[in-house]
Design a protein around this motif. Structure first.
Motif, PDB file in Angstrom:
ATOM      1  N   LEU A 117      25.300 -10.999 -17.412  1.00  0.00           N
ATOM      2  CA  LEU A 117      24.201 -10.078 -17.672  1.00  0.00           C
ATOM      3  C   LEU A 117      24.045  -9.758 -19.160  1.00  0.00           C
ATOM      4  O   LEU A 117      22.966  -9.362 -19.597  1.00  0.00           O
ATOM      5  CB  LEU A 117      24.391  -8.800 -16.864  1.00  0.00           C
ATOM      6  CG  LEU A 117      24.328  -8.984 -15.348  1.00  0.00           C
ATOM      7  CD1 LEU A 117      24.685  -7.692 -14.635  1.00  0.00           C
ATOM      8  CD2 LEU A 117      22.984  -9.508 -14.898  1.00  0.00           C
ATOM      9  N   ALA A 118      25.101  -9.958 -19.938  1.00  0.00           N
ATOM     10  CA  ALA A 118      25.058  -9.620 -21.357  1.00  0.00           C
ATOM     11  C   ALA A 118      24.594 -10.768 -22.250  1.00  0.00           C
ATOM     12  O   ALA A 118      24.165 -10.526 -23.378  1.00  0.00           O
ATOM     13  CB  ALA A 118      26.437  -9.156 -21.813  1.00  0.00           C
ATOM     14  N   VAL A 119      24.653 -11.991 -21.763  1.00  0.00           N
ATOM     15  CA  VAL A 119      24.254 -13.135 -22.586  1.00  0.00           C
ATOM     16  C   VAL A 119      22.773 -12.999 -22.935  1.00  0.00           C
ATOM     17  O   VAL A 119      21.938 -12.836 -22.052  1.00  0.00           O
ATOM     18  CB  VAL A 119      24.518 -14.467 -21.838  1.00  0.00           C
ATOM     19  CG1 VAL A 119      23.957 -15.647 -22.611  1.00  0.00           C
ATOM     20  CG2 VAL A 119      25.998 -14.644 -21.592  1.00  0.00           C
TER      21      VAL A 119
ATOM     22  N   ALA B 212      21.664 -23.035 -12.188  1.00  0.00           N
ATOM     23  CA  ALA B 212      22.971 -23.471 -11.689  1.00  0.00           C
ATOM     24  C   ALA B 212      24.102 -22.614 -12.263  1.00  0.00           C
ATOM     25  O   ALA B 212      25.067 -22.307 -11.556  1.00  0.00           O
ATOM     26  CB  ALA B 212      23.206 -24.942 -12.016  1.00  0.00           C
ATOM     27  N   VAL B 213      23.974 -22.216 -13.511  1.00  0.00           N
ATOM     28  CA  VAL B 213      24.996 -21.373 -14.136  1.00  0.00           C
ATOM     29  C   VAL B 213      24.991 -19.986 -13.503  1.00  0.00           C
ATOM     30  O   VAL B 213      26.042 -19.429 -13.176  1.00  0.00           O
ATOM     31  CB  VAL B 213      24.787 -21.292 -15.668  1.00  0.00           C
ATOM     32  CG1 VAL B 213      25.711 -20.264 -16.304  1.00  0.00           C
ATOM     33  CG2 VAL B 213      24.987 -22.659 -16.299  1.00  0.00           C
ATOM     34  N   VAL B 214      23.809 -19.412 -13.340  1.00  0.00           N
ATOM     35  CA  VAL B 214      23.693 -18.081 -12.730  1.00  0.00           C
ATOM     36  C   VAL B 214      24.287 -18.103 -11.324  1.00  0.00           C
ATOM     37  O   VAL B 214      25.103 -17.239 -10.964  1.00  0.00           O
ATOM     38  CB  VAL B 214      22.225 -17.606 -12.701  1.00  0.00           C
ATOM     39  CG1 VAL B 214      22.088 -16.292 -11.942  1.00  0.00           C
ATOM     40  CG2 VAL B 214      21.681 -17.475 -14.117  1.00  0.00           C
ATOM     41  N   ARG B 215      23.918 -19.083 -10.536  1.00  0.00           N
ATOM     42  CA  ARG B 215      24.451 -19.174  -9.164  1.00  0.00           C
ATOM     43  C   ARG B 215      25.965 -19.360  -9.153  1.00  0.00           C
ATOM     44  O   ARG B 215      26.656 -18.803  -8.309  1.00  0.00           O
ATOM     45  CB  ARG B 215      23.762 -20.309  -8.414  1.00  0.00           C
ATOM     46  CG  ARG B 215      22.351 -19.970  -8.037  1.00  0.00           C
ATOM     47  CD  ARG B 215      21.738 -21.053  -7.199  1.00  0.00           C
ATOM     48  NE  ARG B 215      20.371 -20.710  -6.869  1.00  0.00           N
ATOM     49  CZ  ARG B 215      19.666 -21.349  -5.970  1.00  0.00           C
ATOM     50  NH1 ARG B 215      20.173 -22.369  -5.321  1.00  0.00           N
ATOM     51  NH2 ARG B 215      18.433 -20.971  -5.724  1.00  0.00           N
TER      52      ARG B 215
ATOM     53  N   ALA C 224      24.908 -17.221  -2.924  1.00  0.00           N
ATOM     54  CA  ALA C 224      24.492 -17.409  -4.312  1.00  0.00           C
ATOM     55  C   ALA C 224      23.062 -17.940  -4.431  1.00  0.00           C
ATOM     56  O   ALA C 224      22.408 -17.741  -5.453  1.00  0.00           O
ATOM     57  CB  ALA C 224      25.464 -18.343  -5.027  1.00  0.00           C
ATOM     58  N   SER C 225      22.568 -18.590  -3.389  1.00  0.00           N
ATOM     59  CA  SER C 225      21.230 -19.188  -3.452  1.00  0.00           C
ATOM     60  C   SER C 225      20.126 -18.150  -3.643  1.00  0.00           C
ATOM     61  O   SER C 225      19.024 -18.491  -4.059  1.00  0.00           O
ATOM     62  CB  SER C 225      20.948 -20.008  -2.189  1.00  0.00           C
ATOM     63  OG  SER C 225      20.763 -19.160  -1.070  1.00  0.00           O
ATOM     64  N   HIS C 226      20.413 -16.904  -3.369  1.00  0.00           N
ATOM     65  CA  HIS C 226      19.421 -15.835  -3.526  1.00  0.00           C
ATOM     66  C   HIS C 226      19.360 -15.303  -4.959  1.00  0.00           C
ATOM     67  O   HIS C 226      18.578 -14.413  -5.254  1.00  0.00           O
ATOM     68  CB  HIS C 226      19.733 -14.678  -2.575  1.00  0.00           C
ATOM     69  CG  HIS C 226      19.748 -15.085  -1.146  1.00  0.00           C
ATOM     70  ND1 HIS C 226      18.610 -15.411  -0.444  1.00  0.00           N
ATOM     71  CD2 HIS C 226      20.774 -15.256  -0.277  1.00  0.00           C
ATOM     72  CE1 HIS C 226      18.928 -15.743   0.791  1.00  0.00           C
ATOM     73  NE2 HIS C 226      20.232 -15.665   0.917  1.00  0.00           N
ATOM     74  N   HIS C 227      20.207 -15.830  -5.824  1.00  0.00           N
ATOM     75  CA  HIS C 227      20.320 -15.331  -7.200  1.00  0.00           C
ATOM     76  C   HIS C 227      19.925 -16.443  -8.170  1.00  0.00           C
ATOM     77  O   HIS C 227      20.755 -17.168  -8.678  1.00  0.00           O
ATOM     78  CB  HIS C 227      21.755 -14.871  -7.464  1.00  0.00           C
ATOM     79  CG  HIS C 227      22.216 -13.814  -6.522  1.00  0.00           C
ATOM     80  ND1 HIS C 227      22.637 -14.078  -5.248  1.00  0.00           N
ATOM     81  CD2 HIS C 227      22.302 -12.476  -6.670  1.00  0.00           C
ATOM     82  CE1 HIS C 227      22.969 -12.952  -4.645  1.00  0.00           C
ATOM     83  NE2 HIS C 227      22.773 -11.966  -5.488  1.00  0.00           N
ATOM     84  N   ARG C 228      18.647 -16.569  -8.419  1.00  0.00           N
ATOM     85  CA  ARG C 228      18.121 -17.685  -9.214  1.00  0.00           C
ATOM     86  C   ARG C 228      18.269 -17.507 -10.723  1.00  0.00           C
ATOM     87  O   ARG C 228      18.420 -18.461 -11.455  1.00  0.00           O
ATOM     88  CB  ARG C 228      16.644 -17.885  -8.895  1.00  0.00           C
ATOM     89  CG  ARG C 228      16.378 -18.319  -7.484  1.00  0.00           C
ATOM     90  CD  ARG C 228      14.867 -18.388  -7.236  1.00  0.00           C
ATOM     91  NE  ARG C 228      14.573 -18.365  -5.827  1.00  0.00           N
ATOM     92  CZ  ARG C 228      14.547 -17.282  -5.063  1.00  0.00           C
ATOM     93  NH1 ARG C 228      14.800 -16.116  -5.581  1.00  0.00           N
ATOM     94  NH2 ARG C 228      14.269 -17.362  -3.790  1.00  0.00           N
ATOM     95  N   ASP C 229      18.184 -16.244 -11.164  1.00  0.00           N
ATOM     96  CA  ASP C 229      18.229 -15.985 -12.603  1.00  0.00           C
ATOM     97  C   ASP C 229      18.785 -14.584 -12.838  1.00  0.00           C
ATOM     98  O   ASP C 229      18.988 -13.811 -11.909  1.00  0.00           O
ATOM     99  CB  ASP C 229      16.849 -16.143 -13.232  1.00  0.00           C
ATOM    100  CG  ASP C 229      15.779 -15.336 -12.521  1.00  0.00           C
ATOM    101  OD1 ASP C 229      16.068 -14.209 -12.056  1.00  0.00           O
ATOM    102  OD2 ASP C 229      14.643 -15.817 -12.406  1.00  0.00           O
TER     103      ASP C 229
END
Length: 118
Positions: A52-54, A61-64, A91-96
């Motif tokens: 969240l800080a980047v 793919a990184v977020v998931r 994780a599939s629900h977290h795209r970004d």
């Protein structure tokens, strides 16, 4: 009345109201019953805090992957023994990052309702 996840919590809360004509309740894995503690744990997870800080955009793919690692670490006693498909489905629900932030903000907004006794 039945419900899954947060719907299960809603079903339990509705059943508390004597004015509603509810004959029975089937909460399926009701979420939110200990939401305050979970939200604190999630928000303190180091890998998620880093995500969240980047300040730059990150590939989906990184977020998931980060969400999957945090989920495994927090939700399971033996993270390495969980079927990858289960973790991937979550994780599939977290795209970004915006989606992850929105989910956390929603959780924070729901806390007063979930903690309310009546």
């Amino acid at each position: 009345m039945s419900g899954n996840s947060l719907g299960g919590c809603v079903a339990l809360r509705a059943a508390q109201r004597e004015s509603l004509p509810i004959a029975g309740v089937v909460p399926v894995a009701p979420a939110g019953l200990d939401m305050a503690r979970w939200l604190v744990l999630v928000e303190r997870e180091p890998i998620l805090r880093t995500l969240l800080a980047v300040p730059t955009p990150l590939p989906e793919a990184v977020v998931r992957h980060v969400v999957a690692r945090a989920y495994q670490a927090l939700a399971f006693a033996r993270p390495g023994q969980i079927e990858p498909a289960i973790v991937d489905a979550f994780a599939s629900h977290h795209r970004d990052r915006a989606t992850v932030k929105r989910y956390l903000e929603t959780g924070r907004r729901l806390l007063p309702e979930l903690n309310h006794e009546n």
